[in-house]
Design a protein around this motif. Structure first.
Motif, PDB file in Angstrom:
ATOM      1  N   ASP A 134       0.669  -0.844   0.150  1.00  0.00           N
ATOM      2  CA  ASP A 134       0.042   0.807  -0.195  1.00  0.00           C
ATOM      3  C   ASP A 134       0.859   1.424   0.142  1.00  0.00           C
ATOM      4  O   ASP A 134       1.907   1.659   0.110  1.00  0.00           O
ATOM      5  CB  ASP A 134      -0.802   0.243   0.870  1.00  0.00           C
ATOM      6  CG  ASP A 134      -1.844  -0.737   1.017  1.00  0.00           C
ATOM      7  OD1 ASP A 134      -2.615  -1.312  -0.241  1.00  0.00           O
ATOM      8  OD2 ASP A 134      -2.689  -1.635   2.417  1.00  0.00           O
ATOM      9  N   TYR A 135       0.530   2.122  -0.716  1.00  0.00           N
ATOM     10  CA  TYR A 135       1.017   3.812  -0.505  1.00  0.00           C
ATOM     11  C   TYR A 135       2.405   3.498  -1.567  1.00  0.00           C
ATOM     12  O   TYR A 135       3.281   4.056  -1.074  1.00  0.00           O
ATOM     13  CB  TYR A 135       1.321   4.174   0.293  1.00  0.00           C
ATOM     14  CG  TYR A 135      -0.066   4.571   2.015  1.00  0.00           C
ATOM     15  CD1 TYR A 135      -0.841   4.952   1.337  1.00  0.00           C
ATOM     16  CD2 TYR A 135       0.262   3.830   2.623  1.00  0.00           C
ATOM     17  CE1 TYR A 135      -2.186   5.656   1.984  1.00  0.00           C
ATOM     18  CE2 TYR A 135      -0.995   3.048   3.226  1.00  0.00           C
ATOM     19  CZ  TYR A 135      -2.587   4.568   2.361  1.00  0.00           C
ATOM     20  OH  TYR A 135      -3.234   3.862   3.640  1.00  0.00           O
ATOM     21  N   CYS A 136       1.809   2.885  -2.361  1.00  0.00           N
ATOM     22  CA  CYS A 136       2.902   2.854  -3.382  1.00  0.00           C
ATOM     23  C   CYS A 136       2.553   3.435  -5.211  1.00  0.00           C
ATOM     24  O   CYS A 136       1.410   3.945  -5.035  1.00  0.00           O
ATOM     25  CB  CYS A 136       3.048   1.783  -4.265  1.00  0.00           C
ATOM     26  SG  CYS A 136       4.642   0.772  -3.517  1.00  0.00           S
ATOM     27  N   ILE A 137       3.457   4.722  -5.679  1.00  0.00           N
ATOM     28  CA  ILE A 137       2.798   5.141  -7.289  1.00  0.00           C
ATOM     29  C   ILE A 137       3.897   4.267  -7.687  1.00  0.00           C
ATOM     30  O   ILE A 137       4.878   4.027  -7.908  1.00  0.00           O
ATOM     31  CB  ILE A 137       3.291   6.685  -6.456  1.00  0.00           C
ATOM     32  CG1 ILE A 137       2.281   7.660  -5.812  1.00  0.00           C
ATOM     33  CG2 ILE A 137       2.857   7.322  -8.153  1.00  0.00           C
ATOM     34  CD1 ILE A 137       3.152   8.411  -4.800  1.00  0.00           C
ATOM     35  N   ILE A 138       2.744   3.613  -9.097  1.00  0.00           N
ATOM     36  CA  ILE A 138       3.735   3.905 -10.249  1.00  0.00           C
ATOM     37  C   ILE A 138       3.821   5.120 -11.428  1.00  0.00           C
ATOM     38  O   ILE A 138       2.399   5.305 -11.593  1.00  0.00           O
ATOM     39  CB  ILE A 138       2.943   2.482 -10.680  1.00  0.00           C
ATOM     40  CG1 ILE A 138       3.207   1.024 -10.344  1.00  0.00           C
ATOM     41  CG2 ILE A 138       3.270   1.948 -11.987  1.00  0.00           C
ATOM     42  CD1 ILE A 138       1.812   0.685  -8.653  1.00  0.00           C
ATOM     43  N   HIS A 139       5.078   5.358 -11.965  1.00  0.00           N
ATOM     44  CA  HIS A 139       5.398   5.786 -12.114  1.00  0.00           C
ATOM     45  C   HIS A 139       5.447   5.928 -13.697  1.00  0.00           C
ATOM     46  O   HIS A 139       7.334   5.687 -14.167  1.00  0.00           O
ATOM     47  CB  HIS A 139       5.973   7.636 -12.055  1.00  0.00           C
ATOM     48  CG  HIS A 139       6.069   9.009 -12.665  1.00  0.00           C
ATOM     49  ND1 HIS A 139       7.056   9.417 -12.579  1.00  0.00           N
ATOM     50  CD2 HIS A 139       5.198   9.534 -14.484  1.00  0.00           C
ATOM     51  CE1 HIS A 139       6.957  10.793 -13.764  1.00  0.00           C
ATOM     52  NE2 HIS A 139       5.879  10.023 -14.401  1.00  0.00           N
ATOM     53  N   LYS A 140       4.928   5.686 -14.918  1.00  0.00           N
ATOM     54  CA  LYS A 140       5.032   5.313 -16.267  1.00  0.00           C
ATOM     55  C   LYS A 140       5.366   6.739 -17.085  1.00  0.00           C
ATOM     56  O   LYS A 140       4.582   7.749 -17.153  1.00  0.00           O
ATOM     57  CB  LYS A 140       4.440   4.351 -17.161  1.00  0.00           C
ATOM     58  CG  LYS A 140       5.148   4.336 -18.291  1.00  0.00           C
ATOM     59  CD  LYS A 140       4.881   2.735 -18.877  1.00  0.00           C
ATOM     60  CE  LYS A 140       4.925   2.388 -20.167  1.00  0.00           C
ATOM     61  NZ  LYS A 140       4.178   3.477 -20.620  1.00  0.00           N
ATOM     62  N   GLN A 141       6.248   6.868 -17.144  1.00  0.00           N
ATOM     63  CA  GLN A 141       7.214   8.411 -18.446  1.00  0.00           C
ATOM     64  C   GLN A 141       7.468   7.866 -19.649  1.00  0.00           C
ATOM     65  O   GLN A 141       8.413   7.145 -20.000  1.00  0.00           O
ATOM     66  CB  GLN A 141       8.000   9.668 -17.500  1.00  0.00           C
ATOM     67  CG  GLN A 141       8.837  10.461 -18.040  1.00  0.00           C
ATOM     68  CD  GLN A 141       9.112  11.646 -17.164  1.00  0.00           C
ATOM     69  OE1 GLN A 141      10.254  11.282 -17.148  1.00  0.00           O
ATOM     70  NE2 GLN A 141       8.607  12.241 -16.440  1.00  0.00           N
ATOM     71  N   ASP A 142       6.588   8.272 -20.420  1.00  0.00           N
ATOM     72  CA  ASP A 142       7.119   8.260 -22.153  1.00  0.00           C
ATOM     73  C   ASP A 142       7.426   9.748 -22.990  1.00  0.00           C
ATOM     74  O   ASP A 142       6.637  10.506 -22.765  1.00  0.00           O
ATOM     75  CB  ASP A 142       5.983   7.284 -23.278  1.00  0.00           C
ATOM     76  CG  ASP A 142       5.336   5.953 -21.971  1.00  0.00           C
ATOM     77  OD1 ASP A 142       6.244   5.087 -22.926  1.00  0.00           O
ATOM     78  OD2 ASP A 142       4.821   5.836 -21.530  1.00  0.00           O
ATOM     79  N   GLN A 175       2.290   8.454 -17.130  1.00  0.00           N
ATOM     80  CA  GLN A 175       0.976   7.637 -16.481  1.00  0.00           C
ATOM     81  C   GLN A 175       1.132   7.299 -14.992  1.00  0.00           C
ATOM     82  O   GLN A 175       2.319   6.884 -14.544  1.00  0.00           O
ATOM     83  CB  GLN A 175       0.701   6.331 -16.925  1.00  0.00           C
ATOM     84  CG  GLN A 175       1.063   6.973 -18.754  1.00  0.00           C
ATOM     85  CD  GLN A 175       2.032   6.620 -20.017  1.00  0.00           C
ATOM     86  OE1 GLN A 175       1.952   5.036 -19.886  1.00  0.00           O
ATOM     87  NE2 GLN A 175       2.895   7.315 -20.257  1.00  0.00           N
ATOM     88  N   TYR A 176       0.436   7.847 -14.477  1.00  0.00           N
ATOM     89  CA  TYR A 176       0.650   6.973 -12.678  1.00  0.00           C
ATOM     90  C   TYR A 176      -0.726   6.141 -12.140  1.00  0.00           C
ATOM     91  O   TYR A 176      -1.319   6.996 -12.972  1.00  0.00           O
ATOM     92  CB  TYR A 176       0.176   8.531 -11.682  1.00  0.00           C
ATOM     93  CG  TYR A 176       0.954   9.771 -12.198  1.00  0.00           C
ATOM     94  CD1 TYR A 176       2.209   9.713 -11.807  1.00  0.00           C
ATOM     95  CD2 TYR A 176       1.032  10.887 -13.183  1.00  0.00           C
ATOM     96  CE1 TYR A 176       3.330  11.069 -11.801  1.00  0.00           C
ATOM     97  CE2 TYR A 176       1.654  11.516 -13.500  1.00  0.00           C
ATOM     98  CZ  TYR A 176       3.390  12.155 -12.522  1.00  0.00           C
ATOM     99  OH  TYR A 176       3.413  12.688 -13.095  1.00  0.00           O
ATOM    100  N   VAL A 177      -0.337   5.384 -11.406  1.00  0.00           N
ATOM    101  CA  VAL A 177      -1.367   4.832 -10.564  1.00  0.00           C
ATOM    102  C   VAL A 177      -1.055   5.028  -9.325  1.00  0.00           C
ATOM    103  O   VAL A 177       0.079   4.544  -9.326  1.00  0.00           O
ATOM    104  CB  VAL A 177      -1.498   2.941 -11.082  1.00  0.00           C
ATOM    105  CG1 VAL A 177      -2.247   1.920 -10.260  1.00  0.00           C
ATOM    106  CG2 VAL A 177      -1.576   3.200 -12.746  1.00  0.00           C
ATOM    107  N   PHE A 178      -1.682   5.061  -8.742  1.00  0.00           N
ATOM    108  CA  PHE A 178      -1.642   5.288  -7.039  1.00  0.00           C
ATOM    109  C   PHE A 178      -2.369   3.975  -5.989  1.00  0.00           C
ATOM    110  O   PHE A 178      -3.205   4.073  -6.275  1.00  0.00           O
ATOM    111  CB  PHE A 178      -2.416   7.176  -6.397  1.00  0.00           C
ATOM    112  CG  PHE A 178      -1.540   8.072  -7.061  1.00  0.00           C
ATOM    113  CD1 PHE A 178      -0.468   8.870  -6.822  1.00  0.00           C
ATOM    114  CD2 PHE A 178      -2.223   8.402  -8.297  1.00  0.00           C
ATOM    115  CE1 PHE A 178       0.206   9.867  -7.564  1.00  0.00           C
ATOM    116  CE2 PHE A 178      -1.640   9.279  -8.615  1.00  0.00           C
ATOM    117  CZ  PHE A 178      -0.528  10.045  -8.523  1.00  0.00           C
TER     118      PHE A 178
END
Length: 445
Positions: free
Chosen positions: A66-74, A270-273
């Motif tokens: 929990d409380y992780c952020i996935i940040h994909k940057q193209d 693109q972010y997923v929290f």
């Protein structure tokens, strides 16, 4: 004449503290692990393979705490082709071929993935508490050492799940690649100069209410941060009509229109929290009760209550994880007239995805700041919307431009999108991959 504008140094506002053992540590004690990503090539992925990539992402995200952020940057940057004419034993035809494509413009794609471990308090911060708005930042101490080791363990599992899929390849960034070395710029420095070349200069950053500038480049930002702006339904892939026929389908990922098909300098974030899913659902239960009790005063309250009930039913029926999501397209140009054209182009590409193009003029600085590699925890919470992991992953762009074949044997061809020359092996590599079973050819010119 003295400059009366408020100016500050980047050093005083800089949100990152250090880079240690391949991890970026922010001044608010958030830890980030960065990866370089290799995606499948454009127009080479079938619908079933897009489904497989999608389910791999979902599986990988579920191992994160929990409380992780996935940040994909193209990052998509217009570059010019530099011919390789210095090789020995080059024939006249080969040298002429290379010279013909000298300085041909094409869109180059760089893809990074950042996994950030933050805290419950940090995940709720609004744009008013961004590190940009604070006079000074007092570095915090990491108190829970066990949570950090658990996070790093789950990051290892995340990377191995994606690597084993066979479609995506992750390579962890080293300290030198993040911060830069004496001879080469790092990804943070490259991000601030809106470039991916070996740059070593940082230009002035101008933040105003109505515009943002880095050097001579004016930025324009389009966001997907509200459920009302999204299409009625999303999919893992969509049919690309230009290259499809009645009998054959050419598939692209759902977010491809704002990826390689958008022919200008831009960054697609693109972010997923991943918050506490049970707490999120509990909050929605409470909200549904409030809406129901207020439904006699307004019909919209009753409709909202039904929507919340539908969300909760989905979550409980299929055991889905409630997450927050946000996507934005950051484009730039040094010419104001060209920027107007780019703004319209980004809007029309978003409309192709059946999204409502929302040109954001208020939060550009804070969203630019949150997209600094390793600073995703500084993201303003009000800019995200609630959804499930399965739907959030549909907004990921899943393809890159064509690559040269690694084998020395091959023929010269050009990229279908931009006409950039490519070295292509049409014999050994397809045999090795199992695409063809013999080397017989029929060439029609």
């Amino acid at each position: 004449m003295r400059n009366t504008l408020k100016a500050t140094t980047l050093e005083s506002k800089f949100p990152l503290l250090s880079v240690e053992h391949g991890c970026i540590v922010s001044k608010d004690a958030d830890i980030t692990v960065g990866f370089r990503m290799e995606l499948p090539e454009l127009y080479t992925v079938t619908s079933a393979e897009y489904e497989a990539i999608h389910s791999t992402w979902v599986k990988a995200m579920k191992v994160l705490p929990d409380y992780c952020i996935i940040h994909k940057q193209d990052i998509f940057i217009r570059e010019t082709y530099k011919p390789d004419t210095d090789r020995e034993a080059m024939s006249f035809l080969s040298r002429s071929f290379e010279r013909h494509f000298n300085e041909r413009p094409y869109l180059n794609h760089y893809c990074y993935l950042f996994l950030t471990k933050t805290t419950k308090e940090r995940s709720r911060t609004q744009s008013t508490f961004s590190t940009l708005c604070r006079g000074f930042i007092v570095p915090k101490e990491i108190k829970d050492k066990e949570a950090v080791s658990k996070f790093l363990e789950s990051v290892g599992q995340f990377a191995s799940i994606l690597n084993e899929s066979g479609f995506i390849r992750l390579e962890q960034l080293t300290d030198g690649e993040i911060t830069g070395t004496d001879n080469e710029a790092g990804i943070i420095e490259k991000y601030f100069s809106l470039s991916q070349t070996d740059t070593t200069t940082l230009e002035d950053i101008i933040l105003k209410a109505d515009e943002m500038k880095i050097g001579d480049n004016h930025l324009c930002l389009h966001t997907l941060s509200d459920v009302e702006d999204l299409p009625g339904e999303v999919a893992t892939d969509s049919r690309y009509e230009k290259l499809s026929t009645d009998r054959s389908d050419c598939r692209l990922s759902f977010a491809a229109p704002i990826g390689l098909l958008l022919p200008c300098n831009h960054i697609y974030n693109q972010y997923v929290f991943i918050d506490d899913s049970a707490a999120n659902l509990q909050k929605f239960e409470k909200m549904a009760k409030n809406m129901h009790s207020l439904s006699r005063y307004s019909r919209s309250n009753q409709i909202n209550k039904e929507w919340i009930d539908e969300y909760l039913n989905e979550a409980h029926s299929f055991g889905l994880t409630s997450v927050r999501c946000h996507c934005n397209v950051m484009a730039w140009s040094d010419d104001r007239e060209e920027l107007k054209r780019i703004r319209n182009e980004v809007g029309s590409q978003l409309a192709q995805m059946e999204c409502k193009p929302r040109h954001n003029t208020v939060d550009t600085p804070t969203l630019f700041w949150a997209a600094i590699p390793g600073n995703a925890a500084d993201f303003p919470a009000e800019e995200s919307f609630y959804t499930f992991i399965e739907q959030a992953v549909c907004f990921f762009s899943e393809e890159t431009n064509y690559r040269n074949s690694p084998s020395p044997f091959g023929i010269k061809m050009v990229d279908r999108l931009t006409g950039k020359p490519l070295h292509l092996d049409i014999s050994d590599l397809p045999m090795k991959k199992g695409i063809i079973t013999n080397r017989n050819k029929f060439v029609l010119g």
